[in-house]
Design a protein around this motif. Structure first.
Motif, short mmCIF file in Angstrom:
data_model
loop_
_atom_site.label_atom_id
_atom_site.label_comp_id
_atom_site.label_asym_id
_atom_site.label_seq_id
_atom_site.Cartn_x
_atom_site.Cartn_y
_atom_site.Cartn_z
N VAL A 2 10.10 -0.91 10.49
CA VAL A 2 9.07 -0.48 11.42
C VAL A 2 8.26 0.63 10.74
O VAL A 2 8.79 1.72 10.51
CB VAL A 2 9.67 0.04 12.75
CG1 VAL A 2 8.56 0.53 13.66
CG2 VAL A 2 10.47 -1.07 13.42
N PRO A 3 7.02 0.38 10.39
CA PRO A 3 6.22 1.40 9.70
C PRO A 3 5.87 2.57 10.62
O PRO A 3 5.95 2.46 11.84
CB PRO A 3 4.96 0.64 9.28
CG PRO A 3 4.89 -0.51 10.21
CD PRO A 3 6.29 -0.86 10.59
N GLU A 4 5.50 3.67 10.01
CA GLU A 4 5.11 4.84 10.79
C GLU A 4 3.85 4.50 11.58
O GLU A 4 3.00 3.73 11.13
CB GLU A 4 4.83 6.03 9.87
CG GLU A 4 6.07 6.52 9.13
CD GLU A 4 5.75 7.68 8.22
OE1 GLU A 4 4.63 8.22 8.31
OE2 GLU A 4 6.63 8.06 7.43
N GLU A 5 3.75 5.09 12.76
CA GLU A 5 2.62 4.82 13.63
C GLU A 5 1.30 5.12 12.91
O GLU A 5 1.16 6.16 12.28
CB GLU A 5 2.72 5.65 14.91
CG GLU A 5 1.66 5.34 15.93
CD GLU A 5 1.86 6.10 17.23
OE1 GLU A 5 1.01 5.95 18.12
OE2 GLU A 5 2.84 6.85 17.33
N GLY A 6 0.39 4.19 12.99
CA GLY A 6 -0.92 4.38 12.39
C GLY A 6 -1.03 3.83 10.97
O GLY A 6 -2.12 3.82 10.40
N THR A 7 0.11 3.36 10.40
CA THR A 7 0.03 2.87 9.01
C THR A 7 0.01 1.36 8.92
O THR A 7 -0.20 0.80 7.87
CB THR A 7 1.25 3.37 8.20
OG1 THR A 7 2.45 2.84 8.79
CG2 THR A 7 1.31 4.88 8.18
N ILE A 8 0.21 0.66 10.05
CA ILE A 8 0.21 -0.79 9.99
C ILE A 8 -1.22 -1.32 10.08
O ILE A 8 -2.03 -0.79 10.81
CB ILE A 8 1.08 -1.38 11.13
CG1 ILE A 8 1.27 -2.88 10.91
CG2 ILE A 8 0.50 -1.13 12.47
CD1 ILE A 8 2.35 -3.48 11.78
N GLU A 42 0.83 -1.21 0.00
CA GLU A 42 0.00 0.00 0.00
C GLU A 42 0.86 1.25 0.00
O GLU A 42 0.61 2.21 -0.74
CB GLU A 42 -0.92 -0.01 1.22
CG GLU A 42 -1.77 1.25 1.39
CD GLU A 42 -2.91 1.32 0.39
OE1 GLU A 42 -3.47 2.41 0.23
OE2 GLU A 42 -3.23 0.28 -0.22
N VAL A 43 1.92 1.24 0.82
CA VAL A 43 2.76 2.43 0.96
C VAL A 43 3.73 2.58 -0.20
O VAL A 43 3.96 3.69 -0.70
CB VAL A 43 3.52 2.38 2.30
CG1 VAL A 43 4.53 3.52 2.41
CG2 VAL A 43 2.53 2.45 3.46
N HIS A 44 4.29 1.45 -0.65
CA HIS A 44 5.34 1.53 -1.68
C HIS A 44 4.85 1.18 -3.07
O HIS A 44 5.62 1.32 -4.04
CB HIS A 44 6.51 0.62 -1.28
CG HIS A 44 7.15 1.04 0.02
ND1 HIS A 44 7.98 2.12 0.12
CD2 HIS A 44 7.04 0.52 1.26
CE1 HIS A 44 8.38 2.25 1.38
NE2 HIS A 44 7.82 1.29 2.10
N GLY A 45 3.60 0.76 -3.21
CA GLY A 45 3.02 0.58 -4.53
C GLY A 45 3.50 -0.65 -5.27
O GLY A 45 3.07 -1.76 -4.97
N THR A 46 4.39 -0.47 -6.21
CA THR A 46 4.82 -1.57 -7.07
C THR A 46 6.02 -2.31 -6.46
O THR A 46 6.68 -1.81 -5.55
CB THR A 46 5.23 -1.03 -8.45
OG1 THR A 46 6.40 -0.21 -8.29
CG2 THR A 46 4.11 -0.20 -9.06
#
Length: 202
Positions: free
Chosen positions: A195-201, A173-177
């Motif tokens: 470690v994803p940014e808070e709220g994005t997992i 979702e975050v990095h697309g392809t």
């Protein structure tokens, strides 16, 4: 009903009165060791002896041993039931069995377990869990994993505990392809501890 209660009932009221007040503690002392075996053979609502009914047995560890699933010491009765319920004896030696065993000592809804293979050498693997779900005693993780590990492999005694990890859904979702993903994380080693940014997992 306890074994002592059944024995006292069978002796009759007249005998109990003549025997006096010491009869009850005497019978209880003699029959207390029989209470647990008696509970195991009592039939449940489904008609089985309690020893063979996973949902009713007071001793899930016994049923685990009988079906080839050893239960490590220190687990609560419900966690013992969970471990037997996974039927890990059918998959012993596989990553799925190791993960299923470790999940029984984790808390939380996700119970995420990663088995990191060939960490120090081809014969060693490591366990990774989330900090929010890790048990207070991390040696419990190693103990339950050891019940399912293949012969010849070693478990790293240090459990890797991460704050949280990135799911595949988050990464795409975050990095697309895949091309963008490969550019952000050139190697698998750089991706796994991300470690994803808070709220994005999710």
């Amino acid at each position: 009903m306890s074994v002592a209660e059944r024995v006292l009932g069978g002796l009759g009221a007249a005998f109990r009165r003549r025997a006096g007040e010491q009869l009850t503690p005497l019978v209880e002392g003699l029959t207390d060791p029989l209470d647990r075996p008696a509970a195991l053979v009592q039939p449940t609502a489904r008609g089985w002896a309690a020893a063979f009914d996973l949902e009713q047995t007071p001793d899930p560890a016994w049923l685990g041993r009988a079906t080839g699933t050893p239960i490590p010491d220190g687990l609560t009765t419900e966690k013992q039931r969970d471990l037997v319920r996974t039927r890990s004896q059918w998959r012993r030696g596989t990553p799925r069995a190791i993960k299923g065993a470790v999940q029984t000592v984790l808390t939380g809804a996700t119970k995420r377990v990663d088995v990191l293979e060939r960490t120090d050498d081809p014969w060693t693997f490591k366990i990774r869990v989330w900090a929010s779900e890790a048990p207070e005693d991390l040696p419990d993780v190693i103990a339950v994993a050891a019940t399912q590990k293949p012969v010849g492999l070693r478990i790293d005694p240090e459990v890797e505990v991460v704050d949280h990890d990135a799911t595949f859904a988050h990464l795409t979702e975050v990095h697309g392809t895949f091309a963008e993903l490969a550019e952000a994380f050139p190697t698998l080693g750089s991706m796994t501890p991300h470690v994803p940014e808070e709220g994005t997992i999710f």
